[in-house]
Enzyme design. Structure first.
Site, PDB file in Angstrom:
ATOM      1  N   ASP A 162      -6.400   1.244   1.091  1.00 46.39           N
ATOM      2  CA  ASP A 162      -6.406   1.352   2.546  1.00 46.39           C
ATOM      3  C   ASP A 162      -7.789   0.958   3.056  1.00 46.39           C
ATOM      4  OD1 ASP A 162      -8.037   3.458   1.834  1.00 46.39           O
ATOM      5  OD2 ASP A 162      -6.966   4.967   3.011  1.00 46.39           O
ATOM      6  N   LYS A 168       0.828  -1.204   0.000  1.00 39.32           N
ATOM      7  CA  LYS A 168       0.000   0.000   0.000  1.00 39.32           C
ATOM      8  C   LYS A 168       0.863   1.255   0.000  1.00 39.32           C
ATOM      9  CE  LYS A 168      -1.643   1.981   3.577  1.00 39.32           C
ATOM     10  NZ  LYS A 168      -2.307   2.321   4.854  1.00 39.32           N
TER      11      LYS A 168
END
Length: 219
Positions: free
Chosen positions: A138, A120
């Site tokens: 997220d 991420k």
């Protein structure tokens, strides 16, 4: 959602916010990498408060190494898990100096070899600093992808894969910013604000949350 609905979904988000940007404050790719690393399990507001003074003093990996772990901890002690994060930031800075000439690599595999940098974080840096068409999933994007039907999946990677396949041009570069902001301020976790959502008619979430003080319509 079908292809037409997905195009309409992003068209509306783009019209409402033509140039979305991250809410993290940074001055270069290295500072962004540090900020995103620090943002795990922390808010952007909290990270920004901690990094404003830090980033006036530190602009490069070498300057971070020179600052040292103890001094870094003093800057970021208001952020959760600051001890571990300080250790990782110093370690990744040392690696950037030693192996990458002090530059942030523009490659996901290289980025994820750095301490504290997962997929991420790498995707955020590649997208925000270098303009690559990546999808950093997220908690907000995971929720929006599943709740709306845009990119349902049981795992973060599954949602990312769906977004990779479904998001059309010309929206691919900015898609993750729109989705994060939409999840943060409209499609909230506990009580989505459906009454003011510009894509509510395209969303499969039911029942829609009524405006405060109003009575929900029968399903």
């Amino acid at each position: 959602m079908n292809k037409g609905q997905i195009f309409d979904f992003f068209s509306r988000l783009a019209e409402a916010n033509p140039a979305p940007v991250t809410e993290l404050e940074y001055g270069n790719a290295y500072q962004l990498l540090v900020a995103v690393t620090l943002s795990a399990q922390a808010t952007d507001v909290g990270v920004n408060k901690a990094t404003r003074a830090l980033f006036r003093e530190v602009e490069t990996p070498q300057q971070m190494v020179d600052l040292g772990e103890d001094a870094l901890k003093q800057h970021i002690k208001t952020i959760g898990l600051f001890n571990t994060k300080a250790k990782n930031v110093i370690a990744l800075s040392e690696i950037l100096v030693r192996d990458f000439g002090g530059e942030v690599p523009q490659d996901r595999d290289a980025l994820t070899t750095l301490p504290g940098v997962g997929r991420k974080t790498a995707n955020v840096v590649l997208n925000t600093a270098f303009g690559q068409e990546t999808f950093a999933v997220d908690t907000h994007i995971f929720r929006v992808g599943n709740r709306t039907g845009l990119a349902p999946g049981k795992t973060v990677l599954a949602v990312e894969d769906k977004l990779e396949r479904r998001v059309p041009q010309p929206f691919r570069r900015d898609a993750h910013h729109w989705l994060i902001l939409h999840g943060r301020y409209v499609c909230k976790a506990r009580k989505p604000e459906c009454w003011r959502c510009i894509v509510s008619d395209l969303c499969r979430f039911k029942p829609k949350t009524p405006a405060p003080g109003s009575i929900a319509k029968a399903a």
